[in-house]
Design an enzyme around this catalytic site. Structure first.
Site, short mmCIF file in Angstrom:
data_model
loop_
_atom_site.label_atom_id
_atom_site.label_comp_id
_atom_site.label_asym_id
_atom_site.label_seq_id
_atom_site.Cartn_x
_atom_site.Cartn_y
_atom_site.Cartn_z
N SER A 68 34.87 16.99 -29.95
CA SER A 68 36.17 17.27 -29.33
C SER A 68 37.07 18.20 -30.14
O SER A 68 37.11 18.16 -31.36
CB SER A 68 36.91 15.95 -29.13
OG SER A 68 38.26 16.18 -28.85
N ARG A 115 40.39 28.21 -27.78
CA ARG A 115 38.93 28.09 -27.89
C ARG A 115 38.21 29.43 -27.89
O ARG A 115 37.24 29.61 -28.62
CB ARG A 115 38.41 27.25 -26.74
CG ARG A 115 38.87 25.83 -26.87
CD ARG A 115 38.49 24.99 -25.69
NE ARG A 115 38.99 23.64 -25.93
CZ ARG A 115 38.89 22.65 -25.08
NH1 ARG A 115 38.34 22.84 -23.91
NH2 ARG A 115 39.35 21.47 -25.39
#
Ligand SMILES: Cc1cc2nc3c(=O)[nH]c(=O)nc-3n(C[C@H](O)[C@H](O)[C@H](O)COP(=O)(O)OP(=O)(O)OC[C@H]3O[C@@H](n4cnc5c(N)ncnc54)[C@H](O)[C@@H]3O)c2cc1C
Length: 671
Positions: A285, A338
């Site tokens: 995560s 990301r």
């Protein structure tokens, strides 16, 4: 080329949703009892929509291919869900969440939708807490928050590393209440194989009972598709193995436009590919980047020694490590978005600094955090001179409380203790921002066919910020669809039941049968996985973390050829009229083989870099932003929505121009 009408309400941004709700048509409670809605997909988006629509009084039929809604891919979500509650008092607001999301998506999302998302985000938390979702709490009992990438506040609510599971249990409980009341009829282990239109409106579906193999007809006044993302077009991804595009693709073939199919999120922190035998990748995560620091060795001789097993990462002193995200992006450090973190990892690995045998891994290190927390805990406990071991034990306990299940998962897969030695991670396909085009009402270009959650082209533009998918899925299901679909259905109060014995159902069922027959009767030379793996390789090599015109043009040809071969030579064992997982898989891969080509076509036409879509031809050449994605706002500030025209290569482009009135378009910098 037409311009799409996104039906954005008039008025100031912050008032649009309220004004809209004040003016829409309503369906009175007695009439709701005469209206049927099909919800395909019972993950967080579909589950929340179904429960709310049934609670309102509509008759809902739900469909999912798993044995229970509890097993939707949403259950895998680890890190958390965003909401602009400002519980931390760190300056958060609806506007800031809106701003971060639009900027995070590289200015390729629709302002009005994103603002509405931010506006209802707080309601989601209240709703879920009322359902009993056990969000993490601080010592004093208040809900705790952590940070995710691309933001400078802490607004992520979480339940350890199992946020999706807990939220899904909440939505499923709400669904169950309606199942018990008879307001939801749940068709589990059913796969929607096509959509049925009558007079241009979505009026039903053809579904296959996956246990008996029987085809079924189901009608309704409206159909909601909440069928998740299509990252598995890459074969290897962090998605559940069953995640697929079939429902959305079938709707696409019948008139729903597919928007921005090439926008894919590659997540920076996944367990690296270990070998050819793998069929799935595992996410670590993003929440781990709150405390984990990402690095590679500074010197190539250390890389060599590590790869040869002569040195361990812990042997390298601080000055011999390159914390490249902290170096390149001092403002956001390890918490850059990301797409940025993934490209930076690729850049280091391409330069030869990858730390595993394949050269495709970087370190995610918790030693500093364990040390920092350990010292803090020692002070809290009144221990002024803790030993090294005491600091480690206390710090480890803090880390274990925050991320214990993720560490356990890592150790089980890699067989290394991540408390003692840094994790090895590498980017992997994770989320698809593209999907069915929807207007402000979440209606696709097929009247009466709605799309929610990851399956729609979403509010995330060219890159999704972490913890925003759960927010969007639940916003769509609990707070948006129940209003917008009611407005549409208010015209249907006198329509009565939709019959399933008309020519439209006959024709679509025949199409489904013919397709199944074709799959069952191909020559049988290669397995379904053979084709899926080959498609995945083409996709990863040409449509992965970086893309160029030559590779994309080749991909279009190669995928078309692979598809042709598939239909001639795929091997599907078993029979059509019984439980047959091979047949299920074959149908999904057949759809991926069409989507993949459209994906490459979309990526080829978008000759700019934006978010996760990194075109090598469009890169900042100099200055502070050198090497970063370079947008072309003049030519590409639009949503690309593709209309099906028989073959993916013939798909026709429609544009939705994106208008930014409340946010200034800027170079997206996280320095
Ligand atoms: C490992 C992992 C971790 C993640 N962690 C986070 C996180 O911490 N925070 C965050 O915000 N996001 C996270 N995400 C993203 C997020 O989990 C998903 O985007 C989200 O859960 C998707 O929800 P959904 O309801 O749209 O789809 P899904 O949960 O995928 O549900 C799809 C549903 O559709 C059904 N379905 C599909 N096709 C058919 C068909 N043809 N017929 C019948 N039924 C069908 C399925 O059975 C299922 O019920 C994560 C993603 C991954 C892969």
């Amino acid at each position: 080329m037409s311009i799409l009408d996104s039906k954005i309400p008039e008025g100031p941004l912050a008032d649009k949703w309220t004004n809209y709700k004040n003016k829409i048509n309503l369906v009175n409670p007695a009439n709701k009892r005469n209206i049927d809605i099909i919800v395909v997909g019972t993950g967080l988006a579909g589950g929340s929509a179904a429960a709310t629509l049934a609670e309102l009084g509509y008759n809902v039929k739900t469909f999912c291919y798993q044995d229970s809604p509890r097993r939707a891919h949403s259950i895998a979500a680890q890190g958390g869900i965003n909401a602009a509650k400002n519980y931390q008092g760190d300056g958060d607001s609806n506007y800031r969440l809106f701003y971060d999301t639009v900027k995070g998506g590289d200015y390729r999302s629709r302002e009005a939708n994103v603002y509405r998302l931010a506006e209802v985000s707080g309601n989601i938390i209240d709703q879920c807490v009322a359902q009993g979702v056990p969000f993490a709490r601080e010592y004093g009992g208040l809900l705790d928050n952590r940070s995710f990438g691309g933001v400078l506040v802490s607004r992520t609510f979480y339940a350890k590393g199992q946020t999706g599971q807990q939220l899904l249990l909440g939505a499923y409980s709400a669904m169950n209440r309606q199942i018990n009341r008879g307001k939801i009829q749940a068709f589990n282990r059913h796969e929607m194989l096509d959509i049925v239109k009558i007079d241009g409106k979505a009026r039903g579906i053809i579904a296959r009972d996956l246990v008996t193999g029987k085809l079924e007809r189901h009608s309704a006044h409206a159909v909601v598709l909440a069928t998740g993302g299509y990252g598995n077009v890459f074969f290897l991804s962090t998605n559940a193995m069953g995640s697929n595009v079939t429902a959305g693709w079938k709707a696409h073939r019948r008139g729903a436009f597919m928007a921005n199919p090439c926008y894919t999120q590659i997540h920076p922190t996944c367990i690296p590919v270990l070998g050819d035998h793998q069929s799935k990748l595992t996410l670590m995560s993003e929440s781990l980047r709150n405390d984990g620091r990402i690095w590679v060795p500074k010197h190539l001789d250390d890389v060599k020694a590590i790869r040869e097993g002569k040195k361990k990462p812990v042997d390298l002193s601080e000055e011999n490590r390159d914390y490249y995200l902290e170096r390149r992006y001092p403002a956001f450090g390890n918490l850059v978005p990301r797409d940025v973190a993934s490209r930076a990892a690729k850049e280091r690995c391409d330069a030869g600094f990858g730390v595993n045998k394949t050269g495709e891994a970087v370190y995610l290190d918790f030693a500093s955090a364990i040390n920092r927390y350990g010292k803090e805990q020692a002070m809290i406990h009144g221990n002024q001179n803790p030993t090294e071991q005491e600091v480690y034990d206390l710090g480890r306990e803090v880390i274990e409380n925050k991320y214990g299940n993720l560490f356990q998962m890592y150790e089980k897969i890699v067989d290394e203790n991540p408390y003692k030695t840094p994790m090895m991670i590498y980017p992997a396909v994770h989320y698809t921002m593209g999907g069915l085009w929807v207007d402000y009402n979440l209606q696709t270009t097929i009247e009466g066919c709605y799309c929610a959650g990851e399956a729609n082209f979403s509010d995330h533009g060219a890159n999704r910020l972490g913890a925003s998918a759960l927010m969007q899925g639940l916003a769509d299901g609990y707070f948006v669809l129940p209003y917008t679909i009611g407005d549409y259905l208010s015209a249907d109060i006198r329509t009565g039941k939709i019959p399933t014995d008309g020519v439209e159902f006959d024709q679509v069922e025949k199409d489904v049968k013919d397709r199944i027959y074709k799959l069952m009767n191909a020559s049988g030379a290669h397995s379904v996985d053979f084709y899926h793996k080959n498609l995945g390789k083409i996709m990863w090599n040409t449509c992965g973390m970086s893309r160029n015109a030559e590779g994309l043009s080749e991909a279009i040809e190669e995928i078309a050829a692979l598809r042709e071969d598939f239909w001639k030579n795929v091997k599907v064992t078993g029979t059509a009229d019984s439980m047959n997982p091979q047949l299920e898989k074959a149908g999904r891969v057949a759809d991926f083989l069409e989507l993949g080509e459209l994906f490459a076509k979309d990526a080829l036409h978008r000759n700019e870099s934006a978010g996760g879509h990194y075109r090598e031809e469009s890169v900042e050449q100099s200055g502070e932003q050198k090497g970063e994605a370079l947008r072309d706002d003049e030519n590409f500030k639009y949503v690309a929505a593709w209309e099906f025209k028989g073959e993916p290569k013939d798909a026709m482009l429609h544009k939705e121009d994106l208008v930014y009135e409340n946010i200034e378009l800027k170079t997206r910098s996280y320095k």
